[in-house]
Design a protein around this motif. Structure first.
Motif, short mmCIF file in Angstrom:
data_model
loop_
_atom_site.label_atom_id
_atom_site.label_comp_id
_atom_site.label_asym_id
_atom_site.label_seq_id
_atom_site.Cartn_x
_atom_site.Cartn_y
_atom_site.Cartn_z
N VAL A 163 0.84 -1.19 0.00
CA VAL A 163 0.00 0.00 0.00
C VAL A 163 0.88 1.25 0.00
N ASP A 164 0.26 2.37 -0.27
CA ASP A 164 0.92 3.65 -0.05
C ASP A 164 0.78 4.05 1.40
N GLY A 165 1.65 4.96 1.81
CA GLY A 165 1.47 5.57 3.12
C GLY A 165 0.22 6.43 3.13
N ASP A 166 0.11 7.26 4.13
CA ASP A 166 -1.15 7.99 4.34
C ASP A 166 -1.02 9.48 4.05
N TRP A 167 -2.14 10.06 3.64
CA TRP A 167 -2.20 11.49 3.33
C TRP A 167 -2.39 12.24 4.66
N CYS A 191 -4.88 5.09 9.31
CA CYS A 191 -3.51 4.96 8.81
C CYS A 191 -3.03 3.52 8.84
N SER A 192 -2.12 3.20 7.96
CA SER A 192 -1.45 1.90 7.96
C SER A 192 -0.21 1.99 8.85
N GLY A 235 10.75 -4.47 9.67
CA GLY A 235 10.97 -5.40 8.57
C GLY A 235 10.21 -5.03 7.31
N ASP A 236 9.33 -4.02 7.37
CA ASP A 236 8.65 -3.56 6.16
C ASP A 236 9.67 -2.94 5.20
N ILE A 237 9.42 -3.07 3.91
CA ILE A 237 10.22 -2.36 2.92
C ILE A 237 9.53 -1.05 2.60
N LEU A 238 10.27 0.05 2.66
CA LEU A 238 9.74 1.36 2.32
C LEU A 238 10.37 1.83 1.02
N ASP A 253 3.67 9.46 -0.22
CA ASP A 253 4.65 9.25 -1.29
C ASP A 253 5.69 8.18 -0.93
N VAL A 254 5.38 7.39 0.05
CA VAL A 254 6.19 6.22 0.39
C VAL A 254 5.31 4.98 0.25
#
Length: 469
Positions: free
Chosen positions: A26-30, A73-74, A79-82, A107-108
């Motif tokens: 997913v994308d990050g949050d606005w 928000c997520s 361990g997540d890849i950004l 935008d991440v």
């Protein structure tokens, strides 16, 4: 990389197809400024935090848990890849190393492969590899700033090795990058060592001689002194013709000056407070904020003028200009300490103290001989610095070369007993099918279109997901 070019056991795939049923893409949050709170307990990870295979840990913005819940928000997991969907550089990826309450900006992109999926570090390295970086840049869009959409990220083909080979690749890269890190740390000391060496040569300048025939002089006795000035900015013809160098404190960055940002006309020299100073004169900064740190001393190799913040010493014939320059630079700290004027708002040098500063000088013949020895040592240091720069450039290119080799399947040997990547992909697909259910939707939000997840390719995209990417 086309399928026929893939090594034995490899398979071409995409990011969504590599994510297991418990994974995430997913994308990050606005999150806007008004959503943030300096006293919040949830840290906002930003683009500045994401380096190439390294988490930079630079940001310092927060929001409350309540606000993060309202925005649905997520939350990040260790361990997540950004992936940075904006430059610089575009598409750089790192593994998130922290535990706690963290979210990230829109935008991440967040990749969480899941427990029964691919090797996380392998995917991170391949995202940073030259081939994937090039494809990301090819798919980028935007007029003012380039960005890569998550949909385009999802469509990039990856050559997937068997899981066992992924682990071997990661182990090899970890070992190589550790050695490179150690080597870089050692190399990073060289510029400072060379600077210290050059300064030591000048500080111990008198060691070059066995003679005791050195005489003491005050700087005021060495030649003719001159000040400077600034030609009127309102007289355009003073500045219209670039005929004569005009030096100010900002230009005093090298031992030997043969150029500057500003030049003035010959008419300005004739008609203003600044006067022409002969070549091979010693220039001193006598008033400037830079005197807090250093006392710049230079030699002009061509006739020049200076502004009112400098003084120039044109030497008598019995003094070698380079010798005097090296001698004074070697005494820079002592000169600054003894001649600095106290109690001023802008740091300055007391000119009378400067003229009274005492130095010991040998005969002209010996001055020239010492200059030869100094410049021979400096030439050796310069040659070493050139070699260092070439070596540093090669070492800086090695990570990308290693990643390119890994991408082609040439970094570690293939093992015919490895379970093929196609089997791993089938297991991921089967696990998804066995737990297939409607994707968990986010709470309605006016920013939902920026937060929608990319659904793996074997599911139907919702209309909202299509709009979001």
């Amino acid at each position: 990389m086309r399928e026929k070019e893939l090594p034995e056991g490899w398979e071409e795939t995409t990011i969504p197809e590599m994510i297991s049923n418990d994974g995430l893409f997913v994308d990050g949050d606005w999150i806007e400024s008004k959503d943030q709170d300096v006293n919040g307990d949830v840290r906002l990870i930003q683009l500045a935090d994401i380096g190439i295979a390294s988490f930079r840990d630079k940001s310092f913005r927060f929001l409350t848990s309540q606000k993060a819940k309202e925005l649905n928000c997520s939350f990040l997991e260790k361990g997540d890849i950004l992936i940075a969907r904006m430059p610089d550089p575009l598409g750089r990826a790192c593994i998130f190393p922290l535990k706690g309450k963290f979210v990230t900006v829109v935008d991440v992109a967040i990749i969480r492969p899941g427990e029964t999926s691919i090797e996380v570090k392998w995917l991170m390295h391949f995202i940073n590899s030259p081939i994937i970086s090039r494809r990301i840049n090819e798919l980028a869009s935007g007029t003012t700033r380039q960005r890569i959409s998550r949909r385009n990220l999802a469509n990039i083909p990856f050559p997937l090795p068997p899981l066992a080979e992924q682990k071997r690749i990661v182990a090899k890269l970890d070992e190589a990058f550790q050695h490179l890190g150690t080597l870089k740390a050692k190399l990073a000391r060289i510029p400072e060592l060379l600077k210290t060496f050059r300064q030591s040569v000048l500080t111990h300048l008198t060691i070059s001689s066995n003679s005791t025939d050195w005489k003491q002089f005050a700087l005021g006795e060495l030649g003719k002194w001159a000040g400077g000035g600034t030609p009127s900015k309102s007289v355009k013809e003073y500045w219209a013709t670039n005929e004569v160098l005009w030096i100010t404190p900002k230009d005093m960055k090298a031992l030997f000056l043969n150029d500057s940002i500003d030049k003035i006309s010959n008419e300005a020299v004739k008609s203003s407070a600044t006067k022409l100073i002969e070549a091979n004169s010693i220039l001193f900064v006598t008033r400037s904020g830079i005197l807090r740190r250093i006392f710049p001393i230079s030699l002009n190799t061509t006739p020049t003028t200076v502004n009112q913040d400098l003084k120039a010493l044109t030497l008598k014939n019995e003094f070698d200009p380079k010798f005097i320059l090296y001698l004074l630079v070697g005494h820079e700290s002592e000169l600054r300490d003894k001649c600095m004027k106290s109690g001023t708002t802008v740091e300055s040098i007391e000119f009378d103290f400067l003229k009274k500063f005492q130095v010991e000088i040998p005969s002209l013949e010996e001055q020239k001989e010492i200059v030869k020895k100094i410049e021979a040592l400096f030439a050796a240091a310069d040659a070493l610095e050139v070699h260092y720069q070439k070596l540093k450039q090669k070492i800086d290119q090695l990570p990308q070369a290693l990643l390119a080799k890994a991408f082609r399947g040439e970094l570690v040997p293939q093992d015919p007993t490895d379970e093929p990547a196609s089997v791993l992909l089938e297991k991921i697909k089967a696990a998804k099918a066995s737990t297939a259910k409607a994707p968990k939707s986010k709470k309605p939000s006016k920013r939902a279109d920026r937060n929608a997840a990319v659904i793996p390719s074997h599911f139907c995209f919702s209309f909202l997901s299509l709009l979001s990417s």
